[in-house]
Structure formats: C-alpha cells, structure tokens
Design a protein around this motif. Structure first.
Motif, PDB file in Angstrom:
ATOM      1  N   UNK A   1      63.628  -7.296  77.018  1.00 60.44           N
ATOM      2  CA  UNK A   1      62.356  -8.024  77.072  1.00 60.44           C
ATOM      3  C   UNK A   1      62.240  -9.034  75.939  1.00 60.44           C
ATOM      4  N   UNK A   2      61.837 -10.249  76.304  1.00 57.74           N
ATOM      5  CA  UNK A   2      61.762 -11.347  75.334  1.00 57.74           C
ATOM      6  C   UNK A   2      60.485 -11.276  74.504  1.00 57.74           C
ATOM      7  N   UNK A   3      60.576 -11.813  73.296  1.00 56.78           N
ATOM      8  CA  UNK A   3      59.374 -11.919  72.456  1.00 56.78           C
ATOM      9  C   UNK A   3      58.362 -12.874  73.062  1.00 56.78           C
ATOM     10  N   UNK A   4      58.749 -13.683  74.036  1.00 55.57           N
ATOM     11  CA  UNK A   4      57.793 -14.564  74.710  1.00 55.57           C
ATOM     12  C   UNK A   4      56.637 -13.781  75.311  1.00 55.57           C
ATOM     13  N   UNK A   5      56.915 -12.553  75.732  1.00 53.60           N
ATOM     14  CA  UNK A   5      55.905 -11.784  76.439  1.00 53.60           C
ATOM     15  C   UNK A   5      54.843 -11.191  75.536  1.00 53.60           C
ATOM     16  N   UNK A   6      55.016 -11.370  74.204  1.00 52.00           N
ATOM     17  CA  UNK A   6      53.970 -10.940  73.288  1.00 52.00           C
ATOM     18  C   UNK A   6      52.753 -11.847  73.374  1.00 52.00           C
ATOM     19  N   UNK A   7      52.982 -13.104  73.772  1.00 56.12           N
ATOM     20  CA  UNK A   7      51.898 -14.094  73.785  1.00 56.12           C
ATOM     21  C   UNK A   7      51.007 -13.871  74.992  1.00 56.12           C
TER      22      UNK A   7
ATOM     23  N   UNK B   1      62.909 -17.072  85.201  1.00 56.93           N
ATOM     24  CA  UNK B   1      63.128 -15.637  84.940  1.00 56.93           C
ATOM     25  C   UNK B   1      63.583 -15.398  83.510  1.00 56.93           C
ATOM     26  N   UNK B   2      64.473 -16.245  83.000  1.00 56.69           N
ATOM     27  CA  UNK B   2      65.120 -16.003  81.710  1.00 56.69           C
ATOM     28  C   UNK B   2      64.168 -16.162  80.528  1.00 56.69           C
ATOM     29  N   UNK B   3      63.026 -16.794  80.722  1.00 62.35           N
ATOM     30  CA  UNK B   3      62.045 -16.867  79.633  1.00 62.35           C
ATOM     31  C   UNK B   3      61.387 -15.509  79.391  1.00 62.35           C
ATOM     32  N   UNK B   4      61.412 -14.642  80.389  1.00 62.37           N
ATOM     33  CA  UNK B   4      60.846 -13.295  80.225  1.00 62.37           C
ATOM     34  C   UNK B   4      61.874 -12.299  79.713  1.00 62.37           C
ATOM     35  N   UNK B   5      63.182 -12.646  79.842  1.00 62.47           N
ATOM     36  CA  UNK B   5      64.228 -11.687  79.518  1.00 62.47           C
ATOM     37  C   UNK B   5      65.307 -12.336  78.662  1.00 62.47           C
ATOM     38  N   UNK B   6      65.420 -11.858  77.433  1.00 63.26           N
ATOM     39  CA  UNK B   6      66.519 -12.267  76.561  1.00 63.26           C
ATOM     40  C   UNK B   6      67.811 -11.785  77.223  1.00 63.26           C
ATOM     41  N   UNK B   7      68.794 -12.676  77.371  1.00 64.67           N
ATOM     42  CA  UNK B   7      69.945 -12.386  78.220  1.00 64.67           C
ATOM     43  C   UNK B   7      71.233 -12.412  77.423  1.00 64.67           C
ATOM     44  N   UNK B   8      72.040 -11.370  77.574  1.00 65.62           N
ATOM     45  CA  UNK B   8      73.326 -11.257  76.901  1.00 65.62           C
ATOM     46  C   UNK B   8      74.439 -11.264  77.944  1.00 65.62           C
ATOM     47  N   UNK B   9      75.332 -12.242  77.832  1.00 64.87           N
ATOM     48  CA  UNK B   9      76.432 -12.427  78.766  1.00 64.87           C
ATOM     49  C   UNK B   9      77.695 -11.848  78.124  1.00 64.87           C
ATOM     50  N   UNK B  10      78.203 -10.769  78.722  1.00 66.68           N
ATOM     51  CA  UNK B  10      79.214  -9.926  78.086  1.00 66.68           C
ATOM     52  C   UNK B  10      80.497  -9.907  78.912  1.00 66.68           C
TER      53      UNK B  10
END
Length: 460
Positions: free
Chosen positions: A454-460, A434-443
């Motif tokens: 949304x992660x830049x991975x999904x541009x590919x 899941x986390x490869x599709x979503x840049x995750x910030x733990x706050x």
C-alpha cells in the motif's frame, strides 16, 4: 434638470470616445487576457489548476496509442507462452543471484529492506540508485512520469519516460523534427554505432532508431556498453511531451532492438543489491515520484508486500482474476494483465468492462466520448478492487474518477475502459491509475514476480 441632462450626455460621449480609442481598446484586451490562464509550456494538455472537468483529448489519443503499443500482444503472449522459467532464457540468460553478502551491509545505513523479498537488508549504497521522477499533470489526471538518465562520456543528461510496458531504451540524436533535448553523438568519446536500425512502437507513437551503444548510468549504477536507439525520426505527437526519450523496463524478449535492457545488464553485471526495481508514483504532485533500482523504499509504503507471480517474461504480466465493486465480483476469465507504468489508465476487454460498470448503479456507456468509455453518478460510494493471484487490491476513487462530464454535472467519467476491435480479448493493461495506490516492486528472482504494497498516497 437641463444641466443634469447635459452632464450625463457629455459623460456618455466621453465614455464612448474612451472606449473607441486604440489605447483603451488595448487596455481592455489586456484586462480580458488577464482572465485566461496560460498553458504551461511543458504540456500541451495542461489545464488551469483546479479545473477538473473531464477532458477527453488525451484519453482518446492514449486509446489509439495503446492499440499500436500492444498490436503484437496476442502474438507475443501466444508464441512465448506462459512458462516464466523458460521464456527469458530463450533470448538472454539473466543472473538473478545479484544480492550482496550480508557482511557487506551496514546496519547503520538507511533501511529499504523489501519484506518477503529474498536477500539481506537492501540499503542505499553504490549498488542501488534512485531516479527522481517528474509527474506531467492534466487537471486531475497524472499523464506521465519521467526522470533523468545519463548517456555518453562525458555524461549527457536527458529525461526519459519510465515504461514497464516496453523494453527498448531510446533517445533522439540527429533528429531534425525533435523539439526536446537530444543526445550529441559527436560529443561522446565512447559512442559506437551498430549499423542496424529498428522501429519502436510505444505509448505515445512510434520512432525509428539507429542501433547504438554507449555508457548509460543512473547515479552510481553504470553499464559501459548499453544498447539503445539513437532516434532520427519520431511521430508528430511526441513533441507535445517534455521528455527526450524512453527507458523500457519490461523483459528484453519483447525488445525491438533484440538487446538486453539497461536493468537486465545491471543484473548480469551483478551491480545491484537485489534483482529488483521499485516504483512510487505520486498523485497530482509534480515531484515526489521515484524509481528505486536494486531496492525497496519502505518510506513510500504503509504495509507489507504482497507477491504475485509473473505469468510470462515478456510484459510484466500477471493473471487478472476478477474486478469487484464492493462485495460484487465479475470474474475475468483467462485474462493476463500487463502492469504498465507507461500507461495512464486501466484497459480491459470490452465484455469485462461492461460487466464491471453493470455493478455500479446508474453507470452507462458514454458514446459521446468513445465507445469504450462509461460514466457513473459522481456521488456514488463504492470500493473497486482488482484481484491478482488470488489477492484483492483496491483502487483509490480519486484516480478512478476522471472528472464530471461538464460543470455542475452529476455524471463522472470512469477510468476503467473496455477495448475491442482487434484488441486481444485476454489482455488487460494496468496503468498508473492503479499504481498510484500500490507501491510496486518488479522482481526478477523466483521466476519473476511483482510485489504490491500500500502506497503512502492513500494516507491523504
């Protein structure tokens, strides 16, 4: 005609002799060996590049490890409760007001501001740091992400698995059975032993550690007296991995050491620009992944941050509302999801997994691999979404698809698995799939929350 026959007879005898000679046999062996691609030394699971047939070996091992890693999950979630404003303070008071004043921020610096997060613009200065991660890859599956950490005086660099599903820092030291680089206690002038020991159960087995303290740092961020485990014994399977140790980034309420984590100490000492760390996991690329401590790198995202409240400051636990396939939804019920960078796949209660695969035409159980696994038609076209806090987050099918069952097969193995047999029926584990599709910030602020963008991975 007779001469021609004799010529072929002589040629046949000479060929037989050549094949029978030791030298030719050695040559044939060398030629045959040249078609076997060597296994990379950094991973016992590495397969030849481009081969994406499903390999069940690692997944079966991860299933066993998940059951060990989360063996106390039911008790932890039940005993600590789901009141995030109280949980952590029972163990360790965290100061979440670690943001610098706006006057200390340079507008000419690189902007890594977290939209929707509190505080001023976060920049890459001495109050932030980036840990570059290496991706351990098996065919099309990203198994683990690990990066460099400095320990001791003078600093010794060791690599650690970055794990938001556990809360202990440990590295091998005086470990006879450990094959990876170890921490040399005698070479550090600031090392101190605490006289106690503890066991750690984690994503790739278990270790026994002696409690210790020393300087631990990542770039300009440094904790002078960080508690960690100096590991003297490890489970056998650990030596198949390239990292030396593990950096736990869950809440210290679940730490076996009962000590604040490295990140919590950074917050308590007000070293961070903001009480956050953000994770970018690249897809099938050895380099490019990173953890941004005290910051959010907008260059790794393509859209705004969606914030989801944490249900319990134990794991990074959020409520899982449902799983959807296209417009069809399977409600999850009372399920809490642990967002876990140290786990490869997605694990949900067995009944939820069955309802999920029922929504995919042609999907069926795959008992030939394991009772918790399923296959589905490789050419099926659908969108899978997980809902957290009333918001839908889609999964890239490249991460869900673990490959065909065999060459030319029309059935592929799905990356959402269902666990039963003692696994808590209200717990899901959301891993790197899941986390490869979503840049995750733990706050840590606002009673703790997780941001997904949304992660830049999904541009590919």
């Amino acid at each position: 005609m007779l001469r021609l026959s004799l010529f072929f007879l002589v040629l046949f005898v000479v060929t037989l002799g050549a094949l029978a000679s030791p030298r030719s046999v050695r040559q044939l062996r060398r030629q045959s060996a040249s078609f076997v691609l060597p296994v990379a030394r950094r991973s016992r699971y590495q397969r030849p590049s481009g081969v994406k047939i499903f390999n069940p070996q690692y997944i079966k091992e991860e299933i066993r490890r998940i059951l060990v890693k989360y063996q106390d999950a039911g008790k932890i979630l039940a005993s600590v409760g789901t009141n995030p404003s109280q949980d952590l303070n029972q163990y360790f008071p965290v100061n979440s007001s670690a943001s610098p004043s706006s006057e200390s921020v340079s507008s000419s610096s690189v902007n890594t501001e977290p939209p929707s997060l509190p505080g001023p613009t976060v920049i890459l200065t001495s109050d932030t740091a980036k840990m570059q991660l290496t991706d351990l890859i098996d065919g099309s599956i990203d198994l683990m992400y690990y990066g460099p950490l400095n320990i001791g005086t003078p600093p010794q660099e060791l690599t650690v698995d970055v794990d938001t599903g556990s809360a202990d820092l440990w590295v091998p030291a005086d470990c006879m059975a450990c094959s990876n680089r170890q921490f040399d206690k005698n070479a550090s002038s600031t090392y101190s032993e605490q006289g106690t020991g503890f066991n750690v159960y984690y994503g790739t087995g278990n270790v026994y550690a002696e409690s210790a303290k020393d300087v631990v740092s990542i770039q300009g961020l440094s904790v002078q007296s960080q508690a960690f485990g100096a590991v003297s014994r490890v489970s056998e399977d650990f030596n198949g991995y390239p990292n030396s140790g593990l950096l736990g980034l869950a809440f210290s309420t679940i730490a076996s050491s009962k000590q604040p984590t490295f990140f919590e100490n950074l917050i308590r000492e007000k070293q961070l620009a903001a009480p956050i760390f953000s994770v970018h996991l690249a897809r099938n690329q050895e380099t490019g992944s990173e953890v941004c401590f005290g910051c959010l790198d907008k260059g790794k995202t393509t859209g705004p941050v969606s914030m989801v409240p944490v249900m319990s400051k134990t794991y990074w636990a959020v409520r899982l509302d449902s799983i959807s396939v296209n417009s069809t939804t399977a409600p999850a019920g009372d399920v809490i999801a642990a967002i876990d960078t140290g786990t490869t796949l997605i694990y949900v209660p067995a009944n939820l997994a069955r309802r999920f695969y029922d929504m995919i035409p042609g999907a069926k159980p795959a008992p030939e691999y394991d009772s918790v696994m399923f296959t589905y038609p490789c050419d099926a076209d659908f969108i899978i979404s997980l809902s957290f806090g009333g918001q839908n987050f889609a999964i890239n099918n490249a991460d869900f698809n673990m490959g065909p069952t065999e060459a030319n097969s029309t059935d592929c193995v799905g990356g959402i698995l269902g666990l039963g047999q003692g696994f808590p029926d209200n717990l899901a584990i959301i891993g790197d799939e899941f986390l490869k599709s979503w840049y995750s910030t733990f706050d840590y602020s606002d009673d703790a929350r997780i941001g997904f963008s949304p992660s830049i991975n999904n541009k590919v």
